[in-house]
Design an enzyme around this catalytic site. Sequence first.
Site, PDB file in Angstrom:
ATOM      1  CB  SER A 183      -3.223   8.973  13.558  1.00  0.00           C
ATOM      2  OG  SER A 183      -4.084   7.962  14.030  1.00  0.00           O
ATOM      3  CG  HIS A 211       0.623   9.801  11.722  1.00  0.00           C
ATOM      4  ND1 HIS A 211       0.038  10.268  10.555  1.00  0.00           N
ATOM      5  CD2 HIS A 211      -0.017   8.660  12.031  1.00  0.00           C
ATOM      6  CE1 HIS A 211      -0.923   9.429  10.201  1.00  0.00           C
ATOM      7  NE2 HIS A 211      -0.973   8.444  11.068  1.00  0.00           N
ATOM      8  CE  LYS A 242       0.634   6.784   8.438  1.00  0.00           C
ATOM      9  NZ  LYS A 242       0.955   5.685   9.358  1.00  0.00           N
TER      10      LYS A 242
HETATM   11  C1  PLP Z   1       0.765   4.249   9.574  1.00  0.00           C
HETATM   12  C2  PLP Z   1       1.332   3.763  10.826  1.00  0.00           C
HETATM   13  C3  PLP Z   1       1.957   2.520  10.910  1.00  0.00           C
HETATM   14  C4  PLP Z   1       1.951   1.548   9.751  1.00  0.00           C
HETATM   15  O1  PLP Z   1       2.842   1.940   8.780  1.00  0.00           O
HETATM   16  P1  PLP Z   1       2.948   1.058   7.442  1.00  0.00           P
HETATM   17  O2  PLP Z   1       4.342   1.280   6.979  1.00  0.00           O
HETATM   18  O3  PLP Z   1       1.907   1.562   6.507  1.00  0.00           O
HETATM   19  O4  PLP Z   1       2.712  -0.360   7.840  1.00  0.00           O
HETATM   20  C5  PLP Z   1       2.546   2.152  12.093  1.00  0.00           C
HETATM   21  N1  PLP Z   1       2.520   2.967  13.181  1.00  0.00           N
HETATM   22  C6  PLP Z   1       1.903   4.160  13.142  1.00  0.00           C
HETATM   23  C7  PLP Z   1       1.905   5.028  14.360  1.00  0.00           C
HETATM   24  C8  PLP Z   1       1.282   4.596  11.975  1.00  0.00           C
HETATM   25  O5  PLP Z   1       0.670   5.775  11.948  1.00  0.00           O
END
Ligand code: PLP
Length: 395
Positions: A183, A211, A242
């Site tokens: 990210s 992502h 996301k």
């Molecule tokens: C955002 C993210 C998470 C967490 O996701 P949530 O559903 O908000 O807990 C886990 N792994 C990665 C790689 C992320 O970017």
Amino acid sequence: MYSDFQKHLQAELERISDAGLYKDERVIGSPQAAEIELVDGQRVLNFCANNYLGLSNSPELIEAAKKALDTHGYGMSSVRFICGTSDLHKELEEKIAAFFGTEDTILYAACFDANGGLFEPLLTSEDAIISDSLNHASIIDGVRLCKAKRYRYENADMEDLENRLAAAQEQRFSIVVTDGVFSMDGNVAPLDKILKLAEKYNALVMVDESHSAGVVGKTGRGVTELFNVKGRVEIITGTLGKAFGGAIGGFTTGKKEIIALLRQRSRPYLFSNSIPPLVAAAGSRMIDMMTETNELQDKLHYNTSYFVDHISEMGFDIKPTQSAICAVMLYDARLSQEFASRLLDEGIYVIGFSYPVVPEGEARIRVQLSAAHVQEHLDKAIRAFEKIGKEMKVV
Ligand SMILES: *Cc1c(COP(=O)(O)O)cnc(C)c1O
């Protein structure tokens, strides 16, 4: 008693603040969207949400959620195995599996839970977990909860991975664990090469598509689509928070025996509430939309290339990206804070990241593109970068 502890906390908070690491939260008064309104009335273009497909405020998802409120009520008041499973949960699990070309899916309250509850039920001290150094915090925590022997390889470094795989040969089972998209840079895990090495050393592969799902690959199926290896990794985790609507929820999808054992043993699944039916219903609608047409994925890909091409033509340094994340490198922490704050004055909301979130001397502004951005939004952002870049003598 509390007064001593209070002093201790106040000192700790001050240390965070003095180091310039105190995170303030901007308060939004409008729905999450390409253009948002802050509570002080300022309207800004949002380039820092994970709203990759623009679905956070999608009329179709809102309608699906409202309908589910009427048919299925508000909450489940239970974990899945007691009385927290509705037809909507089952439907979403099947749709996610079909989307990724996997065998079965298990839902969690968040991907943080999916990763947190993944390793401990599957592996023991006889086994090995080989994890990318830039993996998400939830993977790191999940690995910590498991007794398997831990190996760490440098980000996307295949030589280093091979060394760790060789070292892990003495363990019973090994699993290579990686984010699909990292990210901070927006680079992708080289999944084709990872799979080749995994085959050579007889290891399993897990990829977190948080992502990349909805974003990477021609139809948004993630890095397994990008590298044409759909169905070949044993485990995929991801989030509904996301690109997939942006509300809440996570999942693990993959081989059916793995999912079956997680349903029996994964602690965040066994001991934490089901996602609300309205979220499951909107999730199913989201998968349908992405399957019926490729419009949103195409729009996101167009917007990303347009922005990246223009920003690099202007002379900004950007990290090579294969996602909807564009890291504009400014290197200096103060410069990036100032740059981000001046962009906000121009109506462009982005975040400057510096040490310790990124390596020292690699401060940057992270721009996240969305299918919700229209041409005018992109051009306004590009013009603002140019203006401030020139004023601050970056370009
Ligand atoms: C955002 C993210 C998470 C967490 O996701 P949530 O559903 O908000 O807990 C886990 N792994 C990665 C790689 C992320 O970017």
